[in-house]
Design a protein around this motif. Structure first.
Motif, mmCIF file in Angstrom:
data_model
loop_
_atom_site.group_PDB
_atom_site.id
_atom_site.type_symbol
_atom_site.label_atom_id
_atom_site.label_comp_id
_atom_site.label_asym_id
_atom_site.label_seq_id
_atom_site.Cartn_x
_atom_site.Cartn_y
_atom_site.Cartn_z
ATOM 1 N N LYS A 124 0.758 -1.238 -0.018
ATOM 2 C CA LYS A 124 0.020 0.032 0.291
ATOM 3 C C LYS A 124 0.875 1.253 -0.135
ATOM 4 O O LYS A 124 0.270 2.190 -0.661
ATOM 5 N N TYR B 87 0.837 4.442 -2.733
ATOM 6 C CA TYR B 87 0.596 5.479 -2.595
ATOM 7 C C TYR B 87 1.626 6.703 -2.863
ATOM 8 O O TYR B 87 1.630 7.584 -3.171
ATOM 9 N N VAL C 299 -6.495 10.332 -1.801
ATOM 10 C CA VAL C 299 -6.288 8.740 -2.635
ATOM 11 C C VAL C 299 -6.218 7.635 -1.596
ATOM 12 O O VAL C 299 -6.688 6.785 -1.527
ATOM 13 N N THR D 179 -8.799 4.870 -1.013
ATOM 14 C CA THR D 179 -8.258 3.514 -1.199
ATOM 15 C C THR D 179 -8.374 2.638 0.008
ATOM 16 O O THR D 179 -8.709 1.376 0.070
ATOM 17 N N ASP D 180 -8.263 3.045 1.327
ATOM 18 C CA ASP D 180 -8.573 2.308 2.236
ATOM 19 C C ASP D 180 -10.048 1.938 2.693
ATOM 20 O O ASP D 180 -10.401 0.885 3.117
ATOM 21 N N LEU E 11 -10.888 -0.664 0.368
ATOM 22 C CA LEU E 11 -10.350 -2.123 0.821
ATOM 23 C C LEU E 11 -11.218 -2.614 1.861
ATOM 24 O O LEU E 11 -11.462 -4.036 2.106
ATOM 25 N N ALA F 293 -17.002 0.309 -4.691
ATOM 26 C CA ALA F 293 -15.640 1.187 -4.749
ATOM 27 C C ALA F 293 -16.682 2.220 -6.046
ATOM 28 O O ALA F 293 -16.201 3.565 -5.942
#
Length: 372
Positions: free
Chosen positions: A204, A208, A219, A223-224, A227, A356
């Motif tokens: 990760k 990033y 971002v 993204t977290d 996930l 998402a």
């Protein structure tokens, strides 16, 4: 007379010479190439086509390996919340990954232990009872009449030749190859999943760093959240599979079927396979029911038809709505579209992908449109 000291002559100032330009060791670079040169454009275009086609061939040849890597990465993302929870209890990441991986292995071994003894027992009984079955068929007048009427003995004798035996051996070799290939794929996915879980934070962080610093924080937050949706989807899928196994266990006990726990394990494991898994588990249990009695087989078929309709249109959408926060209609449509486009893999990632897309639309696309 004393000698007068000599008067120093005035020296003319030395003019500083301009530095001599150092010549590059490999010569002076020439003017840049004309980017509008037709020859250069054609060369770059052809080179791009060759690289694109080479990339296509590489992806096509490595498609099976890429699918295994994708499944392992998806499983690592889904199991990462369990690792995070164990780390919150004070365990280091290595120990947390070891505990989660050991739990997965124990579940797989437990399923095999529940399935292998019934399979061995049934196969042994079939082999031991084969002579009695053949003898009873030979004594049956109806069977003898059918054999004589349709000349079955001659047809069987003609079918059993070198070619048939060769085809049978080829089928056995192909089956063995398929079995060992499946075992190899399972072990590969398991090992890759463990590696991905162990290096999850580093992967990760590396991803990033590839984002511009001005947008890195946003971002990372988005993204977290995505996930975490994948992890919630895995929890929801496991809950649905366990519910299917429990219901099948109760059905097997009510009908008095042999090895009810093994049948429940089969249904639970098959239910983890999107779309087709539940049907496979239902067929297995129904065959066992027909082996017990015709009534038991019919009851199994009716039960699984009703249960699968309830699971597909009531249980599955509700669980996914609470865990992944996707609407019932979106979950159902995503699963159907995913199966139609990419098969089992598409059904596996359909729900997290919709979650998402909804998050990106809500947090990025819609605010951007409102500011215009």
């Amino acid at each position: 007379m004393s000698a007068e000291p000599p008067v120093p002559e005035e020296t003319a100032p030395v003019e500083e010479q301009p530095p001599v330009e150092e010549r590059p060791p490999f010569g002076t670079p020439g003017p840049p190439l004309n980017r509008r040169n037709p020859f250069l454009l054609g060369f770059l275009f052809g080179l791009g086509l060759i690289l694109a086609y080479t990339l296509f061939l590489g992806v096509r040849n490595a498609a099976s390996i890429l699918v295994l890597i994708f499944i392992a990465l998806f499983l690592a993302i889904g199991l990462n919340p369990a690792v995070t929870r164990l780390r919150g209890w004070g365990l280091p990441r290595g120990a947390a990954v070891a505990v989660v991986a050991l739990s997965v292995v124990l579940l797989l071994v437990g399923g095999l232990v529940a399935l292998i003894p019934p399979l061995v027992t049934q196969t042994t009984e079939l082999i031991n009872n084969a002579p009695e079955v053949v003898e009873s068929l030979r004594r049956s007048r109806t069977v003898n009449d059918l054999v004589q009427r349709y000349d079955i003995a001659t047809k069987v004798q003609g079918a059993v030749n070198a070619g048939t035996i060769g085809n049978a051996l080829g089928g056995v070799v192909g089956g063995a190859r398929l079995l060992f290939g499946t075992i190899f794929n399972i072990l590969t996915v398991l090992v890759l999943t463990i590696y991905f879980m162990a290096a999850f934070d580093r992967i990760k962080a590396t991803g990033y760093r590839l984002v511009p610093a001005s947008r890195r924080e946003r971002v990372a937050l988005l993204t977290d959240e995505i996930l975490s949706k994948v992890g919630a989807y895995m929890v929801g899928a496991l809950a649905i599979a366990v519910l299917a196994g429990v219901c099948s266990f109760g059905l097997a006990l009510a009908l008095g079927l042999a090895y009810p726990f093994a049948l429940a394990v089969v249904v639970a494991i098959c239910d983890l396979i999107p779309q087709i898994g539940a049907t496979i588990g239902a067929v297995v249990v129904s065959l066992v029911g027909f082996a017990e009695s015709v009534t038991a087989g019919i009851v199994c078929i009716v039960f699984f038809i009703v249960y699968q309709q309830m699971e597909n249109y009531l249980i599955y959408p509700r669980v996914m709505r609470r865990s992944v926060r996707v609407s019932d209609v979106a979950a159902l449509v995503a699963a159907l579209v995913g199966v139609g486009l990419f098969g089992v893999i598409g059904a596996l990632v359909a729900i997290p992908m919709v979650a998402a897309i909804q998050l990106i639309m809500r947090e990025v696309a819609i605010p951007s449109l409102e500011d215009r």
